[in-house]
Motif scaffolding. Structure first.
Motif, PDB file in Angstrom:
ATOM      1  N   MET A   4      -4.961  -5.287  -4.156  1.00 20.73           N
ATOM      2  CA  MET A   4      -4.501  -6.243  -2.673  1.00 20.73           C
ATOM      3  C   MET A   4      -5.261  -6.776  -2.376  1.00 20.73           C
ATOM      4  O   MET A   4      -4.747  -7.450  -1.565  1.00 20.73           O
ATOM      5  N   LEU A  13      -4.244  -0.995  -8.847  1.00 21.04           N
ATOM      6  CA  LEU A  13      -2.999  -1.608  -7.938  1.00 21.04           C
ATOM      7  C   LEU A  13      -3.651  -1.844  -6.014  1.00 21.04           C
ATOM      8  O   LEU A  13      -3.459  -2.425  -5.130  1.00 21.04           O
ATOM      9  N   TRP A  14      -4.719  -0.638  -6.270  1.00 14.19           N
ATOM     10  CA  TRP A  14      -5.526  -1.033  -4.422  1.00 14.19           C
ATOM     11  C   TRP A  14      -6.256  -2.367  -4.474  1.00 14.19           C
ATOM     12  O   TRP A  14      -6.483  -3.085  -3.884  1.00 14.19           O
ATOM     13  N   PHE A  34       0.573  -1.278   0.164  1.00 11.66           N
ATOM     14  CA  PHE A  34      -0.517  -0.032  -0.030  1.00 11.66           C
ATOM     15  C   PHE A  34       0.860   1.070   0.006  1.00 11.66           C
ATOM     16  O   PHE A  34       0.697   2.374  -1.033  1.00 11.66           O
ATOM     17  N   THR A  44       2.180   2.396  -3.675  1.00 14.42           N
ATOM     18  CA  THR A  44       1.370   2.729  -4.512  1.00 14.42           C
ATOM     19  C   THR A  44       1.754   4.259  -4.511  1.00 14.42           C
ATOM     20  O   THR A  44       1.495   5.087  -5.265  1.00 14.42           O
ATOM     21  N   GLN A  60      -3.749   4.155 -10.907  1.00 11.17           N
ATOM     22  CA  GLN A  60      -3.213   3.994  -8.814  1.00 11.17           C
ATOM     23  C   GLN A  60      -3.961   3.229  -8.227  1.00 11.17           C
ATOM     24  O   GLN A  60      -3.648   2.597  -7.556  1.00 11.17           O
ATOM     25  N   TRP A  61      -5.852   2.897  -8.741  1.00 14.77           N
ATOM     26  CA  TRP A  61      -6.389   2.372  -7.982  1.00 14.77           C
ATOM     27  C   TRP A  61      -6.274   1.099  -7.932  1.00 14.77           C
ATOM     28  O   TRP A  61      -6.440   0.551  -7.715  1.00 14.77           O
TER      29      TRP A  61
END
Length: 477
Positions: A420, A416-417, A398, A401, A413-414
């Motif tokens: 998770m 990558l979240w 986290f 990122t 970017q979102w």
């Protein structure tokens, strides 16, 4: 067959192993420096070497694998009234213990620290005791020819070229029994299925989005080097762990533990594999060679000592996995970020805990595992550490990122979240299956065969590739 005694050679005949090599590896596990010193100082004096190595070791003769066909022969001879005697070039202390354990005659012939009772020395000792043609003899190698020539009946275990023809020409009755080893046993001991772990070497070029041949081909060579290095260490580990493996419900079937593969063959293979691993590394670059040497030294330290130390063993396992990622970066000469290393280390700590959880769940008692520092009561502690590893890895991911490098490599970017979620799901699945004992003994090997887990990994990679814009660039969407 008359009532002449049946003399059985021990190493490779009555036993499917060799007591000198058993002593050496037992001593290496207990006191490696002293074992190597004993070897160097007495290499030219075999009788003294065997005596001192036997004194240094703690050999379990009760665990050593016997040749069933020879045991049956001994039982038949004993039932017919023949005295069954062990005669070996191994040290007398071990041969006496072996004879006592198996209930054969307490009269033995063996090396005594001064005389190495092999070949002509053994033949002379047996003739002095029983007379020429006064005994039957079972052996397994060309060194036994002088003894067979003095024996009445000759029993050959395994293959000894031209021995049968020579002995029959001199009027001996010859019986041949199955023996020897196979290349399949050596390959099994090398554990080629473990090579799947070397897929970790690809992570740096995947993370760097460098998919060109100039990076990919060196990594393939690096995987060859690491495969040879890993097999080398697996063989050493099995040689050091031979008694613990023999007491294990499934590891007792491993080639060295079961006697399917001679220890001497394994030792030759260790040297050959080390040469291959280092030779390929030299052909790549100095940085990669350094990583391979580090991997082999740390793996050897793990086999000799660290795996018996609570928590240190798990940290070492995680380090060995992490080193593979560093090796991939060194081979391809690509940059690996500190965030990547800090992310994957707790992941591998979690998997190290999973490995121990699996072993403990499948254990049959609450006693500590042979050669390990854990027992079943430690499962809750291991589960807690695995949970901390999961949390730590996701936290580092986290934080990554928000770095400039992440924004450069992954514009969306979102996603990558979102990635998770499958990462956390995969780690939770691995821990859960390990705690329930539904895994292989190696989590990485299990992960490469687990369809549901692979689906989560592929989903994670898909999200990350899309976040990086790789799919858009390749396919125009």
């Amino acid at each position: 067959m008359n009532r002449k005694p049946l003399i059985l050679d021990v190493d490779g005949t009555f036993l499917r192993t060799d007591m000198l090599y058993e002593s050496f590896w037992s001593a290496m596990g207990r006191a490696p420096v002293q074992a190597l010193k004993t070897l160097v100082l007495n290499i030219s004096d075999r009788a003294k070497l065997k005596a001192e190595m036997a004194a240094l070791a703690e050999c379990r003769v009760d665990l050593m694998p016997v040749a069933p066909q020879v045991v049956d022969l001994a039982a038949q001879a004993s039932a017919q009234g023949h005295e069954v005697i062990l005669a070996s070039a191994s040290d007398a202390s071990l041969v006496n213990a072996l004879a006592k354990h198996h209930g054969v005659s307490d009269r033995v012939f063996a090396s005594d620290g001064v005389t190495n009772l092999k070949g002509q020395e053994k033949a002379d000792a047996l003739v002095a005791a029983f007379g020429a043609r006064g005994f039957h003899y079972a052996g397994n190698e060309a060194a036994d020819l002088p003894v067979w020539r003095e024996a009445d009946d000759a029993i050959i275990v395994g293959s000894v070229p031209n021995a049968r023809e020579e002995l029959e020409a001199k009027g001996h009755s010859v019986t041949e029994l199955a023996g020897g080893w196979s290349w399949a046993s050596l390959i099994k001991a090398m554990r080629p299925h473990q090579y799947v772990k070397n897929i970790l070497l690809l992570l740096p070029i995947v993370a760097a989005h460098n998919f060109g041949l100039s990076a990919f081909l060196p990594v393939l060579l690096a995987m060859v080097s690491f495969s040879a290095a890993a097999s080398c260490i697996y063989l050493v580990n099995d040689l050091l762990d031979i008694d613990a493996d023999r007491m294990h419900p499934t590891k007792c079937r491993r080639p060295f533990a079961s006697g399917a593969l001679p220890l001497r063959v394994g030792m030759i293979a260790v040297i050959a594999l080390a040469v291959i691993a280092l030779g390929v590394a030299i052909c790549l670059n100095a940085a990669f060679l350094g990583v391979v040497v580090l991997y082999m030294v740390l793996s050897l330290a793990y086999s000799l000592k660290l795996k018996r130390m609570r928590w240190v063993d798990i940290a070492t396992l995680a380090s060995l996995y992490t080193i593979r990622v560093v090796a991939g970066a060194a081979a391809a000469e690509v940059y690996v970020t500190g965030y990547m290393l800090v992310f994957i280390f707790p992941v591998f700590v979690t998997l190290g805990c999973v490995k121990r959880l699996t072993e403990l769940t499948l254990a049959t008692s609450d006693e500590r595992l042979p050669g390990r520092g854990y027992g079943r009561p430690d499962r809750s502690d291991l589960l807690n550490v695995a949970g901390l590893g999961m949390f730590g890895s996701l936290l580092v991911f986290f934080l990554y990122t928000f770095t400039d490098q992440a924004r450069s490599l992954y514009p969306t970017q979102w996603l990558l979240w979102v990635a998770m979620l499958p990462i956390g799901g995969w780690l939770f699945r691995m821990v859960s299956l390990g705690y329930k004992g539904k895994q292989d003994y190696d989590p990485i090997v299990f992960a490469m065969r687990d369809r549901h887990g692979i689906s989560l990994i592929i989903f994670t990679l898909t999200l990350m590739f899309y976040a990086a814009g790789l799919f858009q660039n390749a396919f125009g969407f």
